[in-house]
Design a protein around this motif. Structure first.
Motif, PDB file in Angstrom:
ATOM      1  N   ASN A 194      13.382  21.880 -19.600  1.00  0.00           N
ATOM      2  CA  ASN A 194      13.435  22.764 -20.756  1.00  0.00           C
ATOM      3  C   ASN A 194      13.903  24.174 -20.360  1.00  0.00           C
ATOM      4  O   ASN A 194      14.744  24.778 -21.028  1.00  0.00           O
ATOM      5  N   ASP A 197      17.653  24.394 -19.585  1.00  0.00           N
ATOM      6  CA  ASP A 197      18.575  24.192 -20.702  1.00  0.00           C
ATOM      7  C   ASP A 197      18.937  25.512 -21.379  1.00  0.00           C
ATOM      8  O   ASP A 197      18.573  25.758 -22.528  1.00  0.00           O
ATOM      9  N   ASN A 269      14.551  21.453 -27.973  1.00  0.00           N
ATOM     10  CA  ASN A 269      13.398  20.981 -27.195  1.00  0.00           C
ATOM     11  C   ASN A 269      13.196  19.483 -27.344  1.00  0.00           C
ATOM     12  O   ASN A 269      12.659  18.831 -26.453  1.00  0.00           O
TER      13      ASN A 269
HETATM   14  C1  57M Z   1      13.999  27.416 -23.373  1.00  0.00           C
HETATM   15  N1  57M Z   1      15.898  28.196 -24.312  1.00  0.00           N
HETATM   16  C2  57M Z   1      17.110  28.840 -24.225  1.00  0.00           C
HETATM   17  C3  57M Z   1      18.513  25.459 -27.119  1.00  0.00           C
HETATM   18  C4  57M Z   1      18.150  24.502 -26.035  1.00  0.00           C
HETATM   19  C5  57M Z   1       8.744  32.327 -19.530  1.00  0.00           C
HETATM   20  C6  57M Z   1      10.189  32.405 -19.912  1.00  0.00           C
HETATM   21  C7  57M Z   1      11.078  32.423 -18.731  1.00  0.00           C
HETATM   22  C8  57M Z   1      10.551  31.276 -20.905  1.00  0.00           C
HETATM   23  C9  57M Z   1      12.017  31.147 -21.202  1.00  0.00           C
HETATM   24  C10 57M Z   1      12.140  30.187 -22.319  1.00  0.00           C
HETATM   25  O1  57M Z   1      11.833  30.462 -23.457  1.00  0.00           O
HETATM   26  N2  57M Z   1      12.629  28.998 -21.974  1.00  0.00           N
HETATM   27  C11 57M Z   1      12.653  27.864 -22.836  1.00  0.00           C
HETATM   28  C12 57M Z   1      15.117  28.226 -23.110  1.00  0.00           C
HETATM   29  C13 57M Z   1      17.929  28.720 -25.568  1.00  0.00           C
HETATM   30  O2  57M Z   1      18.257  27.332 -25.776  1.00  0.00           O
HETATM   31  C14 57M Z   1      17.578  26.622 -26.772  1.00  0.00           C
HETATM   32  O3  57M Z   1      16.417  26.020 -26.257  1.00  0.00           O
HETATM   33  C15 57M Z   1      16.668  24.632 -26.035  1.00  0.00           C
HETATM   34  C16 57M Z   1      16.030  24.138 -24.786  1.00  0.00           C
HETATM   35  N3  57M Z   1      14.654  24.317 -24.844  1.00  0.00           N
HETATM   36  O4  57M Z   1      18.614  23.222 -26.285  1.00  0.00           O
HETATM   37  O5  57M Z   1      18.210  24.948 -28.371  1.00  0.00           O
HETATM   38  C17 57M Z   1      19.248  29.489 -25.410  1.00  0.00           C
HETATM   39  O6  57M Z   1      19.957  29.026 -24.279  1.00  0.00           O
HETATM   40  C18 57M Z   1      21.354  29.037 -24.541  1.00  0.00           C
HETATM   41  N4  57M Z   1      21.907  27.660 -24.425  1.00  0.00           N
HETATM   42  C19 57M Z   1      23.247  27.531 -24.232  1.00  0.00           C
HETATM   43  N5  57M Z   1      23.769  26.255 -24.128  1.00  0.00           N
HETATM   44  C20 57M Z   1      23.003  25.130 -24.225  1.00  0.00           C
HETATM   45  O7  57M Z   1      23.525  23.987 -24.098  1.00  0.00           O
HETATM   46  O8  57M Z   1      23.967  28.493 -24.125  1.00  0.00           O
HETATM   47  C21 57M Z   1      21.083  26.547 -24.522  1.00  0.00           C
HETATM   48  C22 57M Z   1      21.611  25.287 -24.418  1.00  0.00           C
HETATM   49  C23 57M Z   1      20.177  29.293 -26.569  1.00  0.00           C
HETATM   50  C24 57M Z   1      21.503  29.601 -25.938  1.00  0.00           C
HETATM   51  O9  57M Z   1      21.668  30.980 -25.843  1.00  0.00           O
HETATM   52  O10 57M Z   1      19.780  30.138 -27.625  1.00  0.00           O
HETATM   53  C25 57M Z   1      16.871  30.307 -23.902  1.00  0.00           C
HETATM   54  O11 57M Z   1      17.381  30.750 -22.854  1.00  0.00           O
HETATM   55  O12 57M Z   1      16.220  30.959 -24.712  1.00  0.00           O
HETATM   56  N6  57M Z   1      12.580  32.426 -21.522  1.00  0.00           N
HETATM   57  C26 57M Z   1      13.785  32.723 -21.169  1.00  0.00           C
HETATM   58  O13 57M Z   1      14.522  31.867 -20.693  1.00  0.00           O
HETATM   59  C27 57M Z   1      14.187  34.140 -21.296  1.00  0.00           C
HETATM   60  N7  57M Z   1      13.836  34.803 -20.061  1.00  0.00           N
HETATM   61  C28 57M Z   1      13.025  35.873 -19.928  1.00  0.00           C
HETATM   62  O14 57M Z   1      12.434  36.328 -20.877  1.00  0.00           O
HETATM   63  N8  57M Z   1      12.933  36.376 -18.677  1.00  0.00           N
HETATM   64  C29 57M Z   1      12.191  37.538 -18.337  1.00  0.00           C
HETATM   65  C30 57M Z   1      10.758  37.181 -17.866  1.00  0.00           C
HETATM   66  C31 57M Z   1      10.574  35.769 -17.358  1.00  0.00           C
HETATM   67  C32 57M Z   1      10.040  38.187 -17.065  1.00  0.00           C
HETATM   68  C33 57M Z   1      12.938  38.290 -17.258  1.00  0.00           C
HETATM   69  O15 57M Z   1      13.635  37.677 -16.402  1.00  0.00           O
HETATM   70  O16 57M Z   1      12.904  39.494 -17.292  1.00  0.00           O
HETATM   71  C34 57M Z   1      15.676  34.286 -21.414  1.00  0.00           C
HETATM   72  N9  57M Z   1      16.246  33.646 -22.516  1.00  0.00           N
HETATM   73  C35 57M Z   1      16.736  34.330 -23.573  1.00  0.00           C
HETATM   74  N10 57M Z   1      16.654  35.623 -23.673  1.00  0.00           N
HETATM   75  N11 57M Z   1      17.350  33.690 -24.565  1.00  0.00           N
HETATM   76  C36 57M Z   1      16.057  35.756 -21.365  1.00  0.00           C
HETATM   77  C37 57M Z   1      16.014  36.386 -22.690  1.00  0.00           C
END
Ligand code: 57M
Length: 363
Positions: A194, A197, A269
């Motif tokens: 997850n 992805d 998801n």
């Molecule tokens: C799922 N989901 C993608 C899509 C996909 C604790 C923390 C690290 C959690 C993490 C999180 O929420 N992860 C879970 C990640 C999202 O994709 C959707 O989710 C489904 C999978 N579950 O099928 O429906 C986005 O990803 C991109 N995408 C593509 N191509 C694809 O084929 O480009 C997905 C599939 C989509 C699209 O943009 O919207 C996601 O990344 O949200 N959180 C994060 O991953 C966030 N990290 C973060 O907050 N990092 C911080 C913390 C840990 C301190 C940091 O490093 O500072 C990042 N993700 C996002 N924004 N979107 C960063 C912020």
């Protein structure tokens, strides 16, 4: 199903004997799953657009992702259909491992579906709460552990033993600790896929590679002669799961057709949790649980990057190890183009899977 309908006909016409062979049925499961994915894909994309089941892109993510707003999501429904139908058609549906793996895939898929549905359709921004989601995952992990230990008498002599890569004679019995261990493997795999992805094709590529590797492993563990020759644990009846793995590979290849950069749909998801859960369950069934760390190395690295980032962020009052976690975002933030990150992660997944397969002989 076809196994039950067509194989008995070998008594009338010997050519029907081929339906007995796992290799034959696996090849056709790959093909059927691929074709189902390919044919249903465009229809599903149209329907998802019609019902406005599109991705909300977070604004705190990489800027290059803003253009992805509205991309149809929940494409995992396609993957699930394309892997369930061929498994029901080509596998022995009375085999207890097939029933278990379908239960696991469906269970994790339903959790993902509920989460996506609340997020995308009901516009509840957090989807299922983190606690609810985790509790449901733990419940499925527990069911798998209990079934595999207590309801599969043929496994009794090795049910709670661990296969250790590189060592022939080291098969420690961890007793009841095997229950939390199975939960960790299955729930961990589901969540790690997850987290991975997050770029087009980034999760589905390593899923294809890892499942193909486990397809080979479970075939030999379920085959008395090969298992004996390789000196690995023979798991009676598990060979049938090869057909399931074939269906996952075919369905995922078909999904990649649409999810390849620039993606026409995301799996959501419903796809990522189901595929990760399935991979973890195959690892458990095959008694090559620890090898998952290598075969699913990309997922492990991605999950570790999140754990390290969050821990360091908290301990250091807001400082970071990576520019952004999970790791793929770090490289994007460094300026790598999205396809470059994706293909390089695929290369790493392939090398790790080959390395893992070599351990069957390096023992
Ligand atoms: C799922 N989901 C993608 C899509 C996909 C604790 C923390 C690290 C959690 C993490 C999180 O929420 N992860 C879970 C990640 C999202 O994709 C959707 O989710 C489904 C999978 N579950 O099928 O429906 C986005 O990803 C991109 N995408 C593509 N191509 C694809 O084929 O480009 C997905 C599939 C989509 C699209 O943009 O919207 C996601 O990344 O949200 N959180 C994060 O991953 C966030 N990290 C973060 O907050 N990092 C911080 C913390 C840990 C301190 C940091 O490093 O500072 C990042 N993700 C996002 N924004 N979107 C960063 C912020």
């Amino acid at each position: 199903m076809l196994y039950y309908i067509l194989y008995p006909l070998h008594e009338v016409y010997s050519a029907f004997n081929v339906f007995k062979y796992i290799t034959f049925r696996t090849a056709y499961a790959v093909l059927t799953a691929f074709l189902i994915s390919l044919f249903i894909g465009p229809w599903l994309i149209r329907k998802l657009k019609e019902y406005q089941i599109g991705e909300n892109i977070r604004e705190d993510g990489p800027r290059s992702h803003i253009v992805k707003t509205g991309t149809p999501t929940m494409g995992g429904i396609l993957i699930l259909m394309a892997l369930f139908i061929p498994t029901l058609l080509w596998a022995d549906i009375k085999n207890s491992y097939i029933i278990l793996i379908l239960f696991s895939t469906l269970g994790f898929g339903l959790i993902g579906f509920a989460d996506d549905y609340l997020k995308v359709v009901r516009k509840r921004s957090m989807g299922l709460g983190a606690k609810e989601k985790f509790a449901a995952q733990i419940f499925i992990g527990l069911c798998i552990a209990i079934v595999i230990i207590y309801f599969m008498p043929e496994r009794a002599s090795y049910a709670t033993r661990l296969g250790v890569p590189f060592f022939k004679k080291v098969i420690p019995d961890i007793g009841l600790f095997y229950i939390p261990f199975v939960m960790l493997v299955v729930v961990g795999a589901s969540n790690a896929v997850n987290l991975t992805d997050g770029l087009d094709g980034l999760a589905i590529g390593p899923i294809i590679i890892a499942t193909a590797a486990y397809m080979a492993i479970i075939y030999v563990t379920g085959h008395y002669k090969f298992a004996d020759y390789l000196d690995i644990q023979y798991v009676k009846g598990s060979g049938e799961v090869t057909v399931f793995c074939g269906a996952v590979v075919g369905a995922s290849l078909g999904f990649l057709w649409f999810n390849s950069y620039p993606a026409q749909m995301f799996m959501g998801n419903v796809g990522s949790l189901a595929l990760g859960g399935a991979l973890g369950t195959v690892a458990v069934i095959s008694k090559h649980e620890l090898l998952l760390v290598l075969i699913g190395g990309v997922f492990v690295i991605e999950a570790l990057s999140v754990i390290m980032q969050v821990a360091y962020f908290k301990l250091s009052n807001g400082r970071r190890i990576f520019r952004m976690a999970p790791l793929h975002h770090h490289f994007e933030e460094k300026g790598w183009e999205e396809p470059k990150v994706i293909v390089r992660f695929w290369i790493i997944a392939l090398v790790l899977a080959l390395l893992a397969l070599s351990t069957l002989k390096l023992r």
